[in-house]
Design an enzyme around this catalytic site. Structure first.
Site, short mmCIF file in Angstrom:
data_model
loop_
_atom_site.label_atom_id
_atom_site.label_comp_id
_atom_site.label_asym_id
_atom_site.label_seq_id
_atom_site.Cartn_x
_atom_site.Cartn_y
_atom_site.Cartn_z
N ASP A 84 0.82 -1.21 0.00
CA ASP A 84 0.00 0.00 0.00
C ASP A 84 0.85 1.26 0.00
O ASP A 84 0.68 2.16 -0.83
CB ASP A 84 -0.91 0.02 1.24
CG ASP A 84 -2.30 -0.52 0.97
OD1 ASP A 84 -2.75 -0.45 -0.19
OD2 ASP A 84 -2.95 -0.99 1.91
N ILE B 159 -3.88 -0.56 -3.32
CA ILE B 159 -4.23 -1.98 -3.40
C ILE B 159 -5.69 -2.12 -2.98
O ILE B 159 -6.01 -2.11 -1.79
CB ILE B 159 -3.34 -2.87 -2.50
CG1 ILE B 159 -1.88 -2.80 -2.91
CG2 ILE B 159 -3.82 -4.33 -2.57
CD1 ILE B 159 -0.95 -3.70 -2.08
N ASP B 160 -6.56 -2.25 -3.96
CA ASP B 160 -7.97 -2.49 -3.70
C ASP B 160 -8.19 -4.00 -3.74
O ASP B 160 -7.86 -4.66 -4.72
CB ASP B 160 -8.82 -1.80 -4.77
CG ASP B 160 -10.30 -2.03 -4.55
OD1 ASP B 160 -10.74 -1.98 -3.39
OD2 ASP B 160 -11.03 -2.24 -5.54
N GLU C 197 -5.79 6.82 0.34
CA GLU C 197 -6.07 6.11 1.60
C GLU C 197 -5.00 6.34 2.66
O GLU C 197 -5.32 6.47 3.83
CB GLU C 197 -6.17 4.60 1.32
CG GLU C 197 -7.52 4.13 0.90
CD GLU C 197 -7.63 2.62 1.03
OE1 GLU C 197 -8.45 2.17 1.82
OE2 GLU C 197 -6.90 1.93 0.32
N ASP D 211 -13.16 4.01 -4.23
CA ASP D 211 -13.67 2.65 -4.37
C ASP D 211 -14.41 2.43 -5.68
O ASP D 211 -14.56 1.27 -6.12
CB ASP D 211 -14.64 2.31 -3.22
CG ASP D 211 -13.96 2.20 -1.88
OD1 ASP D 211 -12.79 1.77 -1.85
OD2 ASP D 211 -14.59 2.55 -0.86
N THR E 184 -7.52 -6.24 -0.60
CA THR E 184 -6.33 -6.70 0.10
C THR E 184 -6.34 -8.21 0.35
O THR E 184 -5.30 -8.87 0.28
CB THR E 184 -6.18 -5.97 1.45
OG1 THR E 184 -7.39 -6.11 2.21
CG2 THR E 184 -5.93 -4.49 1.21
N ASP F 22 -6.24 4.39 -5.05
CA ASP F 22 -6.38 3.23 -4.17
C ASP F 22 -5.25 2.27 -4.56
O ASP F 22 -5.33 1.57 -5.56
CB ASP F 22 -7.73 2.55 -4.35
CG ASP F 22 -8.03 1.54 -3.25
OD1 ASP F 22 -7.09 1.20 -2.51
OD2 ASP F 22 -9.18 1.10 -3.13
#
Length: 387
Positions: free
Chosen positions: A76, A173-174, A99, A318, A176, A171
């Protein structure tokens, strides 16, 4: 391997001027610089996540969590450092909504984590340039990057969002849990102008390049510019394919892989009514599969809240990249009541009523109607069981 990326990026991306001209959305050149920058940022961030998986995840058997020095945390931070560094060099005035923040990395107790993140980000940024990339974006071995400069880049993602502005969403790493199990995850980037998503780029290292031919390998980047359609390329930047191009023999409804995030009984009722086959998948990779024709519907229906707990408020990162991807292939996306999505409220998207994306408008109307009937049935059952 990603670090041996092809030197022959599709001609559509070559010789991009450095100066961003003022152009309308209808122009085929609108956001051409932004598109190339976003592709470079997502591709290099995917290099980071693939390296993290190969070095820190694949051979581990212990339980991994998104905390401490877990691979998700490393990936991330490092991926966001790469993306934000490129965005800040290319578009220094554009705010970024992301994030992560780097405060924890600055703690002396996290020195090992910090060194790992800095090393990964530096290596990805120093990779040789391929056609379509520019050194002034902060790319190449000639750029010196201090640890603090990369931490500041991570902190750049602290914008609050809102209307009437031009901003990027990140984002890194969408999905995880998908990342940890070697399943689907996505590196997601979008550009929003005055509350409208105008550009979306999603990197999916584990998606098959050709759904009908697994031997083609895996790893794709999906790109959409409003008014210009959508397409897919490989992680090395080659093999551009206009979307959609695939026709599935089954009509799938794409949904979250994680049961605790999803109202499974409601989605099952909708699927049964419309004769859809359920397909669980992590991350915004669902939008990508929908856009290229592998699915018919994407449903994100929040699980009922328990004990008076407020449901999770969806964040703009998202759904922003996936929403423009779906719309640019002729699909439609709204909340579960048929209301257009709002990306100008701040970092969040307001009250979560679920999300519905379909490949065509007529199907979208039938899905929304089926959801209303399923919710009515669900409410009636709850009323009967309430003392």
């Amino acid at each position: 391997m990603l670090h041996h990326a092809s030197k022959h990026l599709n001609a559509h991306f070559r010789n991009i001027p450095r100066r961003l001209l003022s152009m309308s959305l209808a122009s085929p050149e609108a956001f051409s610089v932004e598109k190339c920058v976003a592709i470079a940022a997502v591709r290099r961030a995917c290099l980071v996540t693939c390296t993290v998986f190969n070095q820190l995840v694949r051979d581990r058997t212990d339980t991994l969590r998104k905390e401490d020095e877990s691979p998700v945390t490393v990936g991330d931070y490092a991926a966001q450092a790469v993306i934000n560094t490129i965005l800040r060099n290319a578009f220094p005035k554009d705010p970024i909504v992301g994030e992560e923040g780097a405060d924890a990395l600055r703690q002396e107790s996290n020195a090992g984590l910090r060194e790992r993140v800095v090393s990964l980000a530096t290596n990805a940024l120093q990779e040789d340039l391929i056609d379509g990339e520019q050194a002034y974006w902060g790319l190449g071995s000639q750029h010196e990057r201090s640890s603090e400069a990369l931490l500041k880049a991570i902190d750049e993602g602290n914008d609050t969002g809102g209307p009437n502005k031009r901003m990027w969403t990140v984002d890194p790493i969408d999905g995880t849990k998908g990342f940890l199990r070697g399943g689907q995850y996505a590196v997601c980037l979008s550009l929003i102008v005055n509350s409208q998503v105008v550009l979306g780029v999603i990197g999916c290292p584990n998606i098959q390049i050709q759904p009908a031919n697994p031997d083609e390998g895996k790893g794709c980047i999906f790109i959409a510019v409003r008014g210009q359609g959508a397409f897919q390329i490989t992680l090395s930047g080659t093999g551009a394919i206009k979307l959609p191009y695939f026709h599935s023999e089954k009509a799938y409804v794409l949904q979250s892989e994680e049961p605790k995030h999803t109202n499974i009984p409601l989605i099952k009722q909708v699927s049964d009514e419309l004769h859809l086959t359920e397909w669980g998948m992590d991350s915004q990779a669902k939008y990508c599969c929908l856009a290229r024709g592998e699915g018919a519907v994407y449903l994100r229906m929040p699980a009922p809240s328990v004990g008076g707990k407020q449901p999770y408020e969806e964040r703009i990162w998202d759904h922003a990249p996936g929403s423009v991807l779906v719309e640019e292939v002729g699909g439609k996306i709204t909340d579960s009541e048929g209301t257009p999505l709002r990306f100008g409220l701040g970092r969040g998207m307001g009250e979560n009523r679920g999300f519905v994306a379909t490949v065509d408008e007529e199907l979208h109307g039938r899905v929304v109607s089926a959801i209303k009937r399923a919710q009515f049935t669900e409410d009636a059952k709850e009323t009967k069981t309430t003392p």
